[in-house]
Motif scaffolding. Structure first.
Motif, mmCIF file in Angstrom:
data_model
loop_
_atom_site.group_PDB
_atom_site.id
_atom_site.type_symbol
_atom_site.label_atom_id
_atom_site.label_comp_id
_atom_site.label_asym_id
_atom_site.label_seq_id
_atom_site.Cartn_x
_atom_site.Cartn_y
_atom_site.Cartn_z
ATOM 1 N N SER A 255 93.015 91.222 101.140
ATOM 2 C CA SER A 255 91.772 91.889 99.833
ATOM 3 C C SER A 255 91.432 90.924 98.101
ATOM 4 O O SER A 255 90.854 90.660 98.166
ATOM 5 C CB SER A 255 92.806 92.952 99.158
ATOM 6 O OG SER A 255 92.506 94.011 99.979
ATOM 7 N N VAL A 256 93.053 90.428 98.284
ATOM 8 C CA VAL A 256 93.434 88.480 97.876
ATOM 9 C C VAL A 256 91.628 88.212 97.665
ATOM 10 O O VAL A 256 90.958 87.432 96.298
ATOM 11 C CB VAL A 256 94.314 88.534 96.823
ATOM 12 C CG1 VAL A 256 94.732 87.679 96.281
ATOM 13 C CG2 VAL A 256 95.018 89.822 96.379
ATOM 14 N N VAL A 257 91.613 87.655 99.058
ATOM 15 C CA VAL A 257 90.655 86.058 99.018
ATOM 16 C C VAL A 257 89.274 87.151 99.343
ATOM 17 O O VAL A 257 88.606 86.040 98.698
ATOM 18 C CB VAL A 257 90.891 86.445 100.973
ATOM 19 C CG1 VAL A 257 89.798 85.668 101.263
ATOM 20 C CG2 VAL A 257 92.216 85.064 100.690
ATOM 21 N N ALA A 258 89.481 88.614 99.828
ATOM 22 C CA ALA A 258 87.722 88.980 99.920
ATOM 23 C C ALA A 258 87.051 89.190 98.510
ATOM 24 O O ALA A 258 85.989 88.955 97.692
ATOM 25 C CB ALA A 258 87.633 90.057 100.685
ATOM 26 N N ALA B 290 83.467 87.939 93.667
ATOM 27 C CA ALA B 290 83.154 87.539 92.420
ATOM 28 C C ALA B 290 83.204 85.883 92.137
ATOM 29 O O ALA B 290 81.905 86.451 91.076
ATOM 30 C CB ALA B 290 85.207 87.687 91.680
ATOM 31 N N ASN B 291 82.672 84.956 93.208
ATOM 32 C CA ASN B 291 82.043 84.062 93.124
ATOM 33 C C ASN B 291 80.558 83.886 93.703
ATOM 34 O O ASN B 291 79.868 82.879 93.319
ATOM 35 C CB ASN B 291 82.813 82.872 93.899
ATOM 36 C CG ASN B 291 84.091 82.316 93.726
ATOM 37 O OD1 ASN B 291 84.083 81.387 92.287
ATOM 38 N ND2 ASN B 291 85.334 82.341 93.613
ATOM 39 N N VAL C 284 79.314 80.688 87.173
ATOM 40 C CA VAL C 284 78.540 79.508 87.025
ATOM 41 C C VAL C 284 79.120 78.397 86.268
ATOM 42 O O VAL C 284 78.900 77.134 87.300
ATOM 43 C CB VAL C 284 76.825 79.853 86.575
ATOM 44 C CG1 VAL C 284 76.052 78.133 86.511
ATOM 45 C CG2 VAL C 284 76.078 80.769 87.120
ATOM 46 N N PRO C 285 79.207 78.728 85.458
ATOM 47 C CA PRO C 285 80.909 78.079 84.942
ATOM 48 C C PRO C 285 81.767 77.042 85.130
ATOM 49 O O PRO C 285 81.679 76.171 84.984
ATOM 50 C CB PRO C 285 80.471 78.661 83.212
ATOM 51 C CG PRO C 285 80.082 80.098 83.520
ATOM 52 C CD PRO C 285 79.598 80.301 84.952
ATOM 53 N N VAL C 286 82.115 78.160 86.155
ATOM 54 C CA VAL C 286 83.021 77.538 86.955
ATOM 55 C C VAL C 286 82.905 76.732 87.894
ATOM 56 O O VAL C 286 83.628 75.330 88.242
ATOM 57 C CB VAL C 286 84.466 78.613 87.919
ATOM 58 C CG1 VAL C 286 86.001 78.662 88.468
ATOM 59 C CG2 VAL C 286 84.396 79.577 87.146
ATOM 60 N N TRP C 287 81.549 77.291 88.770
ATOM 61 C CA TRP C 287 81.208 76.585 89.135
ATOM 62 C C TRP C 287 80.509 74.841 89.023
ATOM 63 O O TRP C 287 80.705 73.224 89.443
ATOM 64 C CB TRP C 287 79.944 77.069 90.384
ATOM 65 C CG TRP C 287 80.333 77.746 91.314
ATOM 66 C CD1 TRP C 287 81.218 78.827 91.591
ATOM 67 C CD2 TRP C 287 80.118 77.741 92.793
ATOM 68 N NE1 TRP C 287 81.630 79.441 92.499
ATOM 69 C CE2 TRP C 287 80.590 78.766 93.240
ATOM 70 C CE3 TRP C 287 79.952 76.596 93.305
ATOM 71 C CZ2 TRP C 287 80.940 78.595 95.106
ATOM 72 C CZ3 TRP C 287 79.572 76.434 94.737
ATOM 73 C CH2 TRP C 287 79.967 77.672 95.460
ATOM 74 N N GLU C 288 80.031 74.699 87.302
ATOM 75 C CA GLU C 288 80.234 73.921 86.858
ATOM 76 C C GLU C 288 80.884 72.279 86.808
ATOM 77 O O GLU C 288 80.996 71.800 86.268
ATOM 78 C CB GLU C 288 78.900 74.137 86.024
ATOM 79 C CG GLU C 288 77.501 74.471 85.967
ATOM 80 C CD GLU C 288 76.740 74.866 84.764
ATOM 81 O OE1 GLU C 288 75.869 75.252 85.255
ATOM 82 O OE2 GLU C 288 77.490 75.134 83.637
ATOM 83 N N PRO D 175 77.745 79.398 97.160
ATOM 84 C CA PRO D 175 78.758 80.595 97.289
ATOM 85 C C PRO D 175 78.492 81.107 98.399
ATOM 86 O O PRO D 175 79.506 81.633 99.512
ATOM 87 C CB PRO D 175 77.943 80.730 95.971
ATOM 88 C CG PRO D 175 76.922 80.815 95.663
ATOM 89 C CD PRO D 175 76.487 79.905 95.856
ATOM 90 N N THR D 176 77.072 81.219 99.097
ATOM 91 C CA THR D 176 76.814 81.532 100.327
ATOM 92 C C THR D 176 77.653 81.405 101.422
ATOM 93 O O THR D 176 78.460 82.149 102.291
ATOM 94 C CB THR D 176 75.082 81.750 100.720
ATOM 95 O OG1 THR D 176 74.516 82.227 99.973
ATOM 96 C CG2 THR D 176 74.905 82.789 101.978
ATOM 97 N N ARG D 177 78.377 80.085 101.600
ATOM 98 C CA ARG D 177 79.076 79.565 102.580
ATOM 99 C C ARG D 177 80.041 80.417 101.968
ATOM 100 O O ARG D 177 81.425 79.878 103.322
ATOM 101 C CB ARG D 177 79.320 78.219 102.493
ATOM 102 C CG ARG D 177 77.785 77.174 102.521
ATOM 103 C CD ARG D 177 77.452 75.814 103.031
ATOM 104 N NE ARG D 177 77.175 74.974 103.232
ATOM 105 C CZ ARG D 177 76.895 74.784 104.019
ATOM 106 N NH1 ARG D 177 77.554 75.001 104.934
ATOM 107 N NH2 ARG D 177 75.376 74.182 104.019
ATOM 108 N N LEU D 178 80.452 81.245 101.335
ATOM 109 C CA LEU D 178 82.297 81.585 100.991
ATOM 110 C C LEU D 178 81.618 82.867 101.622
ATOM 111 O O LEU D 178 83.564 83.463 102.054
ATOM 112 C CB LEU D 178 82.452 82.343 99.503
ATOM 113 C CG LEU D 178 82.981 80.704 99.145
ATOM 114 C CD1 LEU D 178 82.806 81.341 97.637
ATOM 115 C CD2 LEU D 178 83.817 79.930 99.311
#
Length: 281
Positions: free
Chosen positions: A207-210, A215-216, A222-226, A237-240
């Motif tokens: 549950s936590v991982v999904a 959420a990503n 976007v600011p987190v990825w940057e 993010p599709t690779r997740l």
């Protein structure tokens, strides 16, 4: 040639086998030393194959396996099992150092910034919901499927994948069902249920991982990825969705394992699982 699809598929499969091998390292067959040795070599070999097959899958698999080890340690603190797991992972990495070490050292001489050009720009692969970022980043408009809803409501896509994926209808039902079960189990924990129950931890971990990884997928991330280059190494993010699929499977497995084992319940559960598998297929 463009996406490395075949190595990616193999990497996702090895990721699942890595979790299985690590799990067996912590739960060997009692009285059989060969089980522990087999699990050690299985973990080491899987790590080695994963590093040789697909770099991004190895990165994601390493993060996923680290979380899985943390869950196993919380459930059953065993420093020997932790040492076995760590040594197996280090062994697999050393076996393939001839491949990843030169690549790591030569990164500065490679035009890695080209990974952010055109369709590979990670900013083009977020779901625009409810819409914190501009709708276009130089390519096609994002989120062409079920616009305005965070989950896809179709059983199958009718077009080519030209935008970010969403959690499927079947996956959503499984995940929300698992979350509902987990909430109920925590609420009833004051009774005979133990927080260390073996069927609870896969549901909690999945549950936590999904939830975190899904959420990503939205443009608020976007600011987190940057801010963190390690996320940009994933490219998009599709690779997740590989780890998300494994996490949903763990939620389903843990939930099913916790159901009562009466004859009628077993028949109902089997029927529901068959429907889910047919729908997913």
């Amino acid at each position: 040639f463009v996406a490395g699809a075949w190595p990616h598929v193999l990497g996702l499969g090895l990721m699942a086998w890595l979790l299985a091998a690590i799990h067996e390292l912590w739960r060997p067959v009692p009285g059989y030393a060969w089980s522990r040795r087999r699990s050690w070599w299985g973990t080491s070999g899987t790590v080695a194959l994963l590093l040789l097959t697909h770099g991004v899958s190895a990165l994601l698999g390493g993060i996923l396996a680290t979380g899985w080890v943390a869950v196993l340690f919380l459930r059953h603190p065993d420093w020997r099992a932790l040492a076995r797991t760590t040594s197996a992972a280090v062994s697999g990495a050393l076996l393939t150092a001839f491949s990843w070490f030169p690549a790591l050292m030569d990164t500065a001489f490679v035009q890695t910034e080209r990974m952010q050009l055109g369709a590979l720009n990670f900013r083009n692969w977020f779901i625009r919901w409810p819409g914190y970022q501009p709708p276009l980043w130089g390519l096609q408009e994002r989120s062409p499927y079920t616009i305005g809803f965070p989950v896809d409501l179709h059983f199958a896509y009718s077009n080519l994948l030209t935008g970010p994926m969403r959690l499927s209808l079947v996956q959503s039902v499984v995940l929300f069902g698992g979350l509902a079960y987990l909430t109920w189990r925590i609420w009833k924990r004051a009774g005979s249920a133990r927080p260390g129950s073996s069927v609870i931890f896969p549901v909690v971990f999945g549950s936590v991982v999904a939830v975190v990884l899904y959420a990503n997928q939205f443009d608020w991330a976007v600011p987190v990825w940057e801010a963190y280059p390690i996320l940009q190494m994933i490219q998009m993010p599709t690779r997740l969705f590989g780890p998300i699929a494994f996490a949903v499977a763990l939620v389903l497995g843990g939930t099913v394992a916790a159901l009562p084992r009466s004859g009628r319940m077993t028949m109902v559960t089997t029927l529901l699982l068959a429907i889910l598998m047919v729908a997913s297929g």
